[in-house]
Motif scaffolding. Structure first.
Motif, PDB file in Angstrom:
ATOM      1  N   TYR A 177       0.824  -1.203   0.000  1.00 11.08           N
ATOM      2  CA  TYR A 177       0.000   0.000   0.000  1.00 11.08           C
ATOM      3  C   TYR A 177       0.863   1.260   0.000  1.00 11.08           C
ATOM      4  CZ  TYR A 177      -3.793  -3.205   0.981  1.00 11.08           C
ATOM      5  OH  TYR A 177      -4.689  -4.219   0.915  1.00 11.08           O
ATOM      6  N   GLY A 178       1.872   1.282   0.845  1.00 14.26           N
ATOM      7  CA  GLY A 178       2.797   2.411   0.863  1.00 14.26           C
ATOM      8  C   GLY A 178       3.490   2.558  -0.481  1.00 14.26           C
ATOM      9  N   ALA A 179       3.884   1.429  -1.075  1.00 16.00           N
ATOM     10  CA  ALA A 179       4.537   1.460  -2.387  1.00 16.00           C
ATOM     11  C   ALA A 179       3.595   2.010  -3.445  1.00 16.00           C
ATOM     12  CB  ALA A 179       5.014   0.062  -2.775  1.00 16.00           C
ATOM     13  N   ALA A 180       2.334   1.634  -3.396  1.00 19.75           N
ATOM     14  CA  ALA A 180       1.363   2.131  -4.378  1.00 19.75           C
ATOM     15  C   ALA A 180       1.198   3.641  -4.259  1.00 19.75           C
ATOM     16  CB  ALA A 180       0.015   1.434  -4.183  1.00 19.75           C
ATOM     17  N   ALA A 181       1.125   4.163  -3.039  1.00 22.15           N
ATOM     18  CA  ALA A 181       1.014   5.606  -2.853  1.00 22.15           C
ATOM     19  C   ALA A 181       2.269   6.310  -3.360  1.00 22.15           C
ATOM     20  CB  ALA A 181       0.774   5.932  -1.380  1.00 22.15           C
ATOM     21  N   LEU A 182       3.417   5.721  -3.120  1.00 19.07           N
ATOM     22  CA  LEU A 182       4.671   6.312  -3.598  1.00 19.07           C
ATOM     23  C   LEU A 182       4.770   6.265  -5.116  1.00 19.07           C
ATOM     24  CD1 LEU A 182       6.876   4.925  -0.752  1.00 19.07           C
ATOM     25  CD2 LEU A 182       6.622   7.356  -1.320  1.00 19.07           C
ATOM     26  N   GLU A 183       4.163   5.279  -5.744  1.00 22.13           N
ATOM     27  CA  GLU A 183       4.169   5.231  -7.211  1.00 22.13           C
ATOM     28  C   GLU A 183       3.388   6.413  -7.794  1.00 22.13           C
ATOM     29  OE1 GLU A 183       5.917   3.555  -9.309  1.00 22.13           O
ATOM     30  OE2 GLU A 183       6.818   2.193  -7.852  1.00 22.13           O
ATOM     31  N   PHE A 184       2.418   6.931  -7.044  1.00 20.12           N
ATOM     32  CA  PHE A 184       1.739   8.149  -7.465  1.00 20.12           C
ATOM     33  C   PHE A 184       2.749   9.289  -7.553  1.00 20.12           C
ATOM     34  CE2 PHE A 184      -0.003  12.269  -6.420  1.00 20.12           C
ATOM     35  CZ  PHE A 184      -0.986  12.414  -7.394  1.00 20.12           C
ATOM     36  N   ALA A 185       3.593   9.416  -6.539  1.00 24.09           N
ATOM     37  CA  ALA A 185       4.616  10.468  -6.543  1.00 24.09           C
ATOM     38  C   ALA A 185       5.581  10.274  -7.715  1.00 24.09           C
ATOM     39  CB  ALA A 185       5.373  10.478  -5.216  1.00 24.09           C
ATOM     40  N   VAL A 186       5.945   9.043  -8.000  1.00 23.41           N
ATOM     41  CA  VAL A 186       6.824   8.765  -9.150  1.00 23.41           C
ATOM     42  C   VAL A 186       6.166   9.256 -10.435  1.00 23.41           C
ATOM     43  CG1 VAL A 186       7.827   6.902 -10.558  1.00 23.41           C
ATOM     44  CG2 VAL A 186       8.040   6.834  -8.051  1.00 23.41           C
ATOM     45  N   ALA A 187       4.915   8.888 -10.634  1.00 25.46           N
ATOM     46  CA  ALA A 187       4.201   9.293 -11.851  1.00 25.46           C
ATOM     47  C   ALA A 187       4.035  10.810 -11.926  1.00 25.46           C
ATOM     48  CB  ALA A 187       2.832   8.607 -11.912  1.00 25.46           C
ATOM     49  N   TYR A 188       3.769  11.439 -10.792  1.00 26.15           N
ATOM     50  CA  TYR A 188       3.617  12.897 -10.762  1.00 26.15           C
ATOM     51  C   TYR A 188       4.904  13.595 -11.214  1.00 26.15           C
ATOM     52  CZ  TYR A 188       3.546  17.638  -9.002  1.00 26.15           C
ATOM     53  OH  TYR A 188       3.653  18.999  -8.910  1.00 26.15           O
ATOM     54  N   HIS A 189       6.028  13.185 -10.652  1.00 29.78           N
ATOM     55  CA  HIS A 189       7.296  13.839 -11.001  1.00 29.78           C
ATOM     56  C   HIS A 189       7.701  13.539 -12.451  1.00 29.78           C
ATOM     57  CE1 HIS A 189       7.823  15.584  -7.115  1.00 29.78           C
ATOM     58  NE2 HIS A 189       7.651  14.414  -6.535  1.00 29.78           N
ATOM     59  N   LYS A 190       7.379  12.357 -12.939  1.00 26.41           N
ATOM     60  CA  LYS A 190       7.614  12.061 -14.364  1.00 26.41           C
ATOM     61  C   LYS A 190       6.779  12.992 -15.237  1.00 26.41           C
ATOM     62  CE  LYS A 190       8.651   7.097 -14.388  1.00 26.41           C
ATOM     63  NZ  LYS A 190       8.097   5.797 -14.806  1.00 26.41           N
ATOM     64  N   ALA A 191       5.511  13.166 -14.880  1.00 22.16           N
ATOM     65  CA  ALA A 191       4.628  14.044 -15.653  1.00 22.16           C
ATOM     66  C   ALA A 191       5.121  15.489 -15.611  1.00 22.16           C
ATOM     67  CB  ALA A 191       3.188  13.963 -15.120  1.00 22.16           C
ATOM     68  N   ALA A 192       5.557  15.943 -14.440  1.00 24.76           N
ATOM     69  CA  ALA A 192       6.073  17.310 -14.324  1.00 24.76           C
ATOM     70  C   ALA A 192       7.309  17.488 -15.202  1.00 24.76           C
ATOM     71  CB  ALA A 192       6.393  17.638 -12.865  1.00 24.76           C
ATOM     72  N   LEU A 193       8.200  16.510 -15.201  1.00 29.53           N
ATOM     73  CA  LEU A 193       9.403  16.603 -16.041  1.00 29.53           C
ATOM     74  C   LEU A 193       9.048  16.609 -17.519  1.00 29.53           C
ATOM     75  CD1 LEU A 193      11.751  14.271 -13.963  1.00 29.53           C
ATOM     76  CD2 LEU A 193      12.130  16.729 -14.442  1.00 29.53           C
ATOM     77  N   SER A 194       8.082  15.816 -17.900  1.00 28.60           N
ATOM     78  CA  SER A 194       7.626  15.801 -19.287  1.00 28.60           C
ATOM     79  C   SER A 194       7.051  17.157 -19.684  1.00 28.60           C
ATOM     80  CB  SER A 194       6.587  14.699 -19.477  1.00 28.60           C
ATOM     81  OG  SER A 194       6.086  14.710 -20.787  1.00 28.60           O
ATOM     82  N   TRP A 195       6.216  17.734 -18.816  1.00 25.28           N
ATOM     83  CA  TRP A 195       5.625  19.040 -19.071  1.00 25.28           C
ATOM     84  C   TRP A 195       6.700  20.119 -19.175  1.00 25.28           C
ATOM     85  CZ3 TRP A 195       5.582  23.172 -15.469  1.00 25.28           C
ATOM     86  CH2 TRP A 195       4.900  24.318 -15.941  1.00 25.28           C
ATOM     87  N   LEU A 196       7.703  20.068 -18.294  1.00 24.37           N
ATOM     88  CA  LEU A 196       8.765  21.089 -18.300  1.00 24.37           C
ATOM     89  C   LEU A 196       9.528  21.111 -19.632  1.00 24.37           C
ATOM     90  CD1 LEU A 196      10.058  20.687 -14.658  1.00 24.37           C
ATOM     91  CD2 LEU A 196       9.088  22.776 -15.666  1.00 24.37           C
ATOM     92  N   LYS A 197       9.617  19.958 -20.303  1.00 26.13           N
ATOM     93  CA  LYS A 197      10.314  19.911 -21.597  1.00 26.13           C
ATOM     94  C   LYS A 197       9.596  20.774 -22.636  1.00 26.13           C
ATOM     95  CE  LYS A 197      12.253  15.320 -20.949  1.00 26.13           C
ATOM     96  NZ  LYS A 197      12.154  13.930 -21.332  1.00 26.13           N
ATOM     97  N   SER A 198       8.283  20.905 -22.473  1.00 26.35           N
ATOM     98  CA  SER A 198       7.514  21.677 -23.459  1.00 26.35           C
ATOM     99  C   SER A 198       7.207  23.098 -23.004  1.00 26.35           C
ATOM    100  CB  SER A 198       6.208  20.950 -23.783  1.00 26.35           C
ATOM    101  OG  SER A 198       5.366  20.958 -22.630  1.00 26.35           O
ATOM    102  N   ALA A 199       7.593  23.468 -21.796  1.00 24.02           N
ATOM    103  CA  ALA A 199       7.297  24.806 -21.277  1.00 24.02           C
ATOM    104  C   ALA A 199       8.120  25.844 -22.049  1.00 24.02           C
ATOM    105  CB  ALA A 199       7.613  24.877 -19.788  1.00 24.02           C
ATOM    106  N   PRO A 200       7.486  26.931 -22.456  1.00 29.93           N
ATOM    107  CA  PRO A 200       8.229  27.975 -23.158  1.00 29.93           C
ATOM    108  C   PRO A 200       9.220  28.656 -22.212  1.00 29.93           C
ATOM    109  CG  PRO A 200       5.998  28.695 -22.711  1.00 29.93           C
ATOM    110  CD  PRO A 200       6.099  27.266 -22.270  1.00 29.93           C
ATOM    111  N   VAL A 201      10.417  28.881 -22.682  1.00 27.19           N
ATOM    112  CA  VAL A 201      11.437  29.485 -21.840  1.00 27.19           C
ATOM    113  C   VAL A 201      11.879  30.868 -22.319  1.00 27.19           C
ATOM    114  CG1 VAL A 201      12.304  27.372 -20.806  1.00 27.19           C
ATOM    115  CG2 VAL A 201      13.245  28.162 -22.973  1.00 27.19           C
ATOM    116  N   GLY A 202      11.100  31.468 -23.170  1.00 28.32           N
ATOM    117  CA  GLY A 202      11.406  32.844 -23.535  1.00 28.32           C
ATOM    118  C   GLY A 202      11.638  33.102 -24.954  1.00 28.32           C
TER     119      GLY A 202
END
Length: 171
Positions: A146-171
């Motif tokens: 159960y703890g591992a499953a909740a932590l996998e949410f955090a893994v997926a969240y940070h992966k998604a954030a990193l993916s989004w950051l690749k497409s963020a406009p930087v100026g």
């Protein structure tokens, strides 16, 4: 707050107190160790909730320890309230990403500010992803599915954030 009358922070404290009596500082450390990758809790929230939980009879105060530290223990009423809270629907997620908020106001940033913002967020999410992966691995090895499953949410969240950051406009 739902039917039980307790908010998620109070419920998290009751859940952590199932491990045994703890002081506010120990609860913060336990929350950091077990919940931080996917649930934030501040010291002020913890110290605001503990007296309220005591007033409701959901926790009881123990004998003061060193430096007047006050241990709290969950009561039978606290265990019943926590069990009822677990059966309630969790409600909608609240998304509050400070980087996305700043990106939304991109035209007011300089190009240097945007590059720094995105770079800093990338560094943070890269570190947080590595930490969440390690914690999830450790939880699996310890047999805490159960703890591992909740932590996998955090893994997926940070992966998604990193993916989004690749497409963020930087100026």
């Amino acid at each position: 707050m739902a039917d039980t009358g307790i908010n998620p922070t109070a419920a998290a404290l009751l859940g952590l107190l199932h491990e045994g009596p703890m002081t506010g500082g120990q609860l913060m450390a336990a929350a950091e160790r077990r919940l931080a990758p996917y649930w934030s809790m501040t010291r002020s929230q913890v110290y605001r909730e503990l007296p309220a939980l005591a007033d409701q009879g959901l926790v009881r105060l123990g004998k003061p320890g060193p430096r007047s530290s006050q241990p709290y223990a969950i009561t039978a009423a606290g265990k019943r309230t926590f069990s009822r809270w677990l059966t309630e629907m969790p409600g909608r997620d609240t998304v509050r990403n400070p980087t996305a908020l700043r990106v939304a106001f991109g035209p007011q940033h300089s190009a240097t500010q945007m590059r720094t913002l995105v770079s800093s967020a990338n560094d943070y999410h890269t570190e947080a992803l590595a930490s969440a992966r390690e914690q999830a691995r450790d939880a699996k090895k310890a047999g805490d599915s159960y703890g591992a499953a909740a932590l996998e949410f955090a893994v997926a969240y940070h992966k998604a954030a990193l993916s989004w950051l690749k497409s963020a406009p930087v100026g």
